[in-house]
Design a protein around this motif. Structure first.
Motif, PDB file in Angstrom:
ATOM      1  N   GLY A 126       0.767  -0.794   0.024  1.00  0.00           N
ATOM      2  CA  GLY A 126       0.233  -0.110  -0.039  1.00  0.00           C
ATOM      3  C   GLY A 126       0.720   1.209   0.057  1.00  0.00           C
ATOM      4  N   ALA A 127       2.205   1.257   0.465  1.00  0.00           N
ATOM      5  CA  ALA A 127       3.567   2.561   0.862  1.00  0.00           C
ATOM      6  C   ALA A 127       3.425   2.730  -0.751  1.00  0.00           C
ATOM      7  N   ALA A 128       3.886   1.638  -1.265  1.00  0.00           N
ATOM      8  CA  ALA A 128       4.788   1.121  -2.074  1.00  0.00           C
ATOM      9  C   ALA A 128       3.496   2.326  -3.442  1.00  0.00           C
ATOM     10  N   ALA A 129       2.157   2.056  -3.950  1.00  0.00           N
ATOM     11  CA  ALA A 129       1.055   2.467  -4.265  1.00  0.00           C
ATOM     12  C   ALA A 129       1.304   3.622  -3.840  1.00  0.00           C
ATOM     13  N   GLY A 130       1.500   3.777  -2.707  1.00  0.00           N
ATOM     14  CA  GLY A 130       1.354   5.864  -1.974  1.00  0.00           C
ATOM     15  C   GLY A 130       1.744   6.026  -2.823  1.00  0.00           C
ATOM     16  N   VAL A 131       3.312   5.336  -2.820  1.00  0.00           N
ATOM     17  CA  VAL A 131       4.528   6.736  -3.515  1.00  0.00           C
ATOM     18  C   VAL A 131       4.370   7.107  -4.860  1.00  0.00           C
ATOM     19  N   PHE A 132       3.929   5.656  -5.618  1.00  0.00           N
ATOM     20  CA  PHE A 132       3.492   6.425  -7.049  1.00  0.00           C
ATOM     21  C   PHE A 132       2.679   6.840  -6.936  1.00  0.00           C
ATOM     22  N   GLN A 133       1.564   6.538  -6.316  1.00  0.00           N
ATOM     23  CA  GLN A 133       0.217   8.036  -6.504  1.00  0.00           C
ATOM     24  C   GLN A 133       1.235   9.546  -6.403  1.00  0.00           C
ATOM     25  N   MET A 134       2.036   9.636  -5.521  1.00  0.00           N
ATOM     26  CA  MET A 134       2.406  11.040  -5.338  1.00  0.00           C
ATOM     27  C   MET A 134       3.567  11.644  -6.433  1.00  0.00           C
ATOM     28  N   ILE A 135       4.215  10.976  -6.878  1.00  0.00           N
ATOM     29  CA  ILE A 135       4.890  10.512  -8.147  1.00  0.00           C
ATOM     30  C   ILE A 135       4.272  11.012  -9.174  1.00  0.00           C
ATOM     31  N   ILE A 136       2.481  10.592  -9.530  1.00  0.00           N
ATOM     32  CA  ILE A 136       2.000  10.762 -10.480  1.00  0.00           C
ATOM     33  C   ILE A 136       1.604  12.202  -9.909  1.00  0.00           C
ATOM     34  N   ALA A 137       1.541  12.604  -9.486  1.00  0.00           N
ATOM     35  CA  ALA A 137       0.864  13.782  -8.748  1.00  0.00           C
ATOM     36  C   ALA A 137       1.696  15.255  -8.986  1.00  0.00           C
ATOM     37  N   ALA A 138       3.013  14.990  -8.760  1.00  0.00           N
ATOM     38  CA  ALA A 138       4.929  15.921  -8.577  1.00  0.00           C
ATOM     39  C   ALA A 138       4.468  15.869  -7.439  1.00  0.00           C
ATOM     40  N   GLN A 139       4.639  15.059  -6.430  1.00  0.00           N
ATOM     41  CA  GLN A 139       4.525  15.649  -5.192  1.00  0.00           C
ATOM     42  C   GLN A 139       5.793  15.396  -4.371  1.00  0.00           C
ATOM     43  N   GLU A 140       5.623  14.242  -5.306  1.00  0.00           N
ATOM     44  CA  GLU A 140       7.461  13.634  -4.740  1.00  0.00           C
ATOM     45  C   GLU A 140       8.649  13.348  -5.891  1.00  0.00           C
ATOM     46  N   GLN A 141       9.285  12.929  -6.046  1.00  0.00           N
ATOM     47  CA  GLN A 141      10.808  13.029  -6.785  1.00  0.00           C
ATOM     48  C   GLN A 141       9.516  11.966  -7.511  1.00  0.00           C
ATOM     49  N   PRO A 142      10.568  11.778  -9.072  1.00  0.00           N
ATOM     50  CA  PRO A 142       9.954  10.353 -10.024  1.00  0.00           C
ATOM     51  C   PRO A 142      11.817   9.397  -9.410  1.00  0.00           C
ATOM     52  N   ASP A 143      12.660   9.754  -8.762  1.00  0.00           N
ATOM     53  CA  ASP A 143      14.146   9.111  -8.664  1.00  0.00           C
ATOM     54  C   ASP A 143      13.452   8.964  -7.976  1.00  0.00           C
ATOM     55  N   LEU A 144      11.896   8.148  -7.479  1.00  0.00           N
ATOM     56  CA  LEU A 144      12.192   8.109  -5.785  1.00  0.00           C
ATOM     57  C   LEU A 144      11.937   6.494  -6.033  1.00  0.00           C
ATOM     58  N   LEU A 145      11.198   6.305  -7.837  1.00  0.00           N
ATOM     59  CA  LEU A 145      10.505   4.897  -8.146  1.00  0.00           C
ATOM     60  C   LEU A 145      11.475   4.082  -7.728  1.00  0.00           C
ATOM     61  N   SER A 146      12.857   3.777  -8.562  1.00  0.00           N
ATOM     62  CA  SER A 146      13.564   2.730  -8.602  1.00  0.00           C
ATOM     63  C   SER A 146      13.639   1.962  -7.153  1.00  0.00           C
ATOM     64  N   GLU A 147      14.218   2.801  -5.716  1.00  0.00           N
ATOM     65  CA  GLU A 147      13.854   1.991  -4.996  1.00  0.00           C
ATOM     66  C   GLU A 147      12.597   1.775  -4.521  1.00  0.00           C
ATOM     67  N   THR A 148      11.405   1.978  -4.771  1.00  0.00           N
ATOM     68  CA  THR A 148      10.198   1.982  -3.784  1.00  0.00           C
ATOM     69  C   THR A 148      10.326   0.414  -5.051  1.00  0.00           C
ATOM     70  N   ILE A 149      10.909   0.099  -6.463  1.00  0.00           N
ATOM     71  CA  ILE A 149      10.810  -1.077  -6.935  1.00  0.00           C
ATOM     72  C   ILE A 149      11.394  -1.760  -6.336  1.00  0.00           C
ATOM     73  N   GLU A 150      12.991  -1.384  -5.548  1.00  0.00           N
ATOM     74  CA  GLU A 150      13.099  -3.116  -5.409  1.00  0.00           C
ATOM     75  C   GLU A 150      13.459  -2.850  -4.096  1.00  0.00           C
ATOM     76  N   LEU A 151      12.484  -2.381  -3.042  1.00  0.00           N
ATOM     77  CA  LEU A 151      12.099  -2.225  -1.634  1.00  0.00           C
ATOM     78  C   LEU A 151      10.589  -3.208  -2.332  1.00  0.00           C
ATOM     79  N   LEU A 152       9.701  -2.790  -2.684  1.00  0.00           N
ATOM     80  CA  LEU A 152       8.765  -3.979  -3.116  1.00  0.00           C
ATOM     81  C   LEU A 152       9.433  -5.640  -3.617  1.00  0.00           C
ATOM     82  N   LYS A 153      10.506  -5.507  -4.570  1.00  0.00           N
ATOM     83  CA  LYS A 153      11.085  -6.527  -5.000  1.00  0.00           C
ATOM     84  C   LYS A 153      11.694  -7.345  -3.839  1.00  0.00           C
ATOM     85  N   GLY A 154      12.315  -7.109  -2.831  1.00  0.00           N
ATOM     86  CA  GLY A 154      12.639  -7.790  -1.540  1.00  0.00           C
ATOM     87  C   GLY A 154      11.398  -8.285  -1.191  1.00  0.00           C
TER      88      GLY A 154
END
Length: 457
Positions: free
Chosen positions: A394-422
């Motif tokens: 749920g938190a990863a989906a929230g990060v993705f949503q914030m990036i789409i809304a331009a409220q978070e930096q897009p470069d956080l997405l790669s770390e988010t993916i790695e944490l999910l894969k972990g």
């Protein structure tokens, strides 16, 4: 009683009744007192013994109007004002006597006590040093001064001096209790107050503090309730309700009742007297945070100077919450990392686990999904609970949503993916066939990360 009835006998019997706790005899002898100087001095002395310092002050001031030549009356008035927390007024009145008798151990000792309250321990010791110079060091032969030197030096020599004094002065036992409490020796402190029948505000307050410590250590609600009742008794009394200790007691009563808005009413009324007091700022900060006043709470908690308090898991946890609730989740995460690097109580074990849960839950609720994700990732590695995986997703989906809304930096997405894969790897390695729960988790992560990568492209 043998011997003739006379005013002196009435005064002696008056004080004997007080010492024996015989209220009926006390009132009977009180009716025999007159307006004579000796009788009024006896009555004022009893008021002091019973902690009725305002009543004693009124008697002494009335006597001074007719007997200005009795300079010692100024010492008693000064003592009463000191007991009522009017230390500056006490110093001014006391100086009248000291001008005539600068070597008086009792008067100089009272001046030192006022300096301790108005300034600090060093100022108090400096006052007594002047007496030492005048008496060649003989001042330490006075039990009262030996007792106060222990207090001024923060308890140094307490076990050598205080037990031998017994209850003369009465504060000796109380300060020995305080010494044990500061050293965390709750059983020793309780042994000293267990059979105490409190009669003064300080005795009630100290017995309440011991009860709180016992209750928190043992989980005894009975002890907590007793402490709350003692605090309320002092704080609501007519003689103490407008004093600093009285308002502290009432704040403590409401703290134990978890009525934090009421706590703040009393703490705000005395805040100016405790600007740099760590104990006050600890309680003030927690009460502010508990009522949602997070910026003010942060200010109070950050003003604490003692390392022991600053590294305490409770202080760290509330400070973390203050950061998150005021939109500074990054500062909360940085504080957690600082605690890990520094070691200490909040750095490992159950304390670190609880702190991570505070960060994860509060960040999630506040929409700071990136830091919620990081906290949940650590929690999952500490404890591979399926609930942490669900929350991470749920938190990863929230990060993705914030990036789409331009409220978070897009470069956080790669770390988010790695944490999910972990997370998927952890669940897959926990065992079970591909089609089981672990396999489903892997498929879910693959679907989520595929969507994220598609958005990037």
């Amino acid at each position: 009683m043998q011997g003739p009835r006379c005013p002196l006998a009435s005064r002696i019997l008056f004080h004997c009744a007080h010492r024996k706790g015989d209220e009926d005899a006390l009132m009977a002898q009180h009716s025999n007192l007159t307006d004579a100087l000796e009788d009024q001095l006896s009555l004022a002395a009893l008021h002091i013994h019973r902690g009725h310092h305002q009543e004693a002050t009124d008697i002494y001031k009335a006597l001074l109007l007719d007997h200005r030549e009795l300079l010692a009356l100024n010492v008693y008035v000064a003592l009463c004002y000191s007991k009522l927390d009017y230390y500056d007024v006490s110093q001014e009145i006391l100086q009248v006597y000291l001008n005539a008798f600068p070597h008086s151990p009792l008067a100089v000792n009272l001046k030192a006590c006022n300096a301790f309250r108005l300034l600090n321990a060093k100022a108090a010791e400096a006052v007594l040093k002047g007496l030492s110079d005048m008496t060649g060091g003989k001042h330490t032969q006075h039990d009262l001064i030996r007792h106060n030197l222990v207090v001024f030096k923060g308890g140094e020599g307490a076990l050598q001096v205080l037990p031998a004094l017994g209850d003369v002065p009465p504060e000796a036992v109380l300060n020995l209790v305080i010494h044990h409490l500061r050293r965390g020796e709750i059983s020793e402190a309780h042994a000293l107050v267990r059979d105490m029948n409190p009669s003064t505000p300080h005795e009630y307050i100290l017995k309440a503090v011991v009860s709180v410590c016992l209750g928190q250590a043992s989980g005894s609600q009975e002890q907590i309730k007793q402490a709350q009742q003692y605090f309320q008794l002092v704080g609501s009394s007519a003689s103490e309700c407008d004093t600093i200790p009285g308002r502290q007691a009432m704040a403590s009563c409401y703290f134990l009742l978890r009525q934090y808005e009421d706590v703040l009413v009393f703490l705000n009324s005395i805040r100016s007297y405790f600007a740099n007091d760590d104990d006050f700022n600890w309680n003030y900060g927690l009460a502010l945070a508990a009522t949602g006043k997070y910026r003010e709470a942060e200010e109070a908690l950050r003003s604490i100077q003692k390392d022991k308090y600053r590294s305490d898991p409770i202080c760290v946890s509330w400070l973390v919450r203050c950061y998150i609730m005021t939109g500074r989740a990054a500062a909360a995460w940085q504080l957690y990392q600082d605690m890990q690097e520094a070691g200490g109580h909040a750095a490992g074990g159950e304390e670190a686990y609880a702190l991570l849960q505070v960060i994860a839950n509060d960040c999630y609720r506040q929409g700071a999904f990136y830091y919620a994700l990081k906290a949940l990732d650590v929690l999952e590695r500490l404890d591979p609970n399926p609930e942490f995986y669900e929350a991470k997703r749920g938190a990863a989906a929230g990060v993705f949503q914030m990036i789409i809304a331009a409220q978070e930096q897009p470069d956080l997405l790669s770390e988010t993916i790695e944490l999910l894969k972990g997370s998927a790897a952890v669940n897959a390695s926990a065992g079970g066939p591909r089609g089981g729960t672990s396999g489903n988790n892997v498929l879910q992560v693959e679907q989520i990360t595929r969507v994220m990568r598609s958005w990037v492209r």
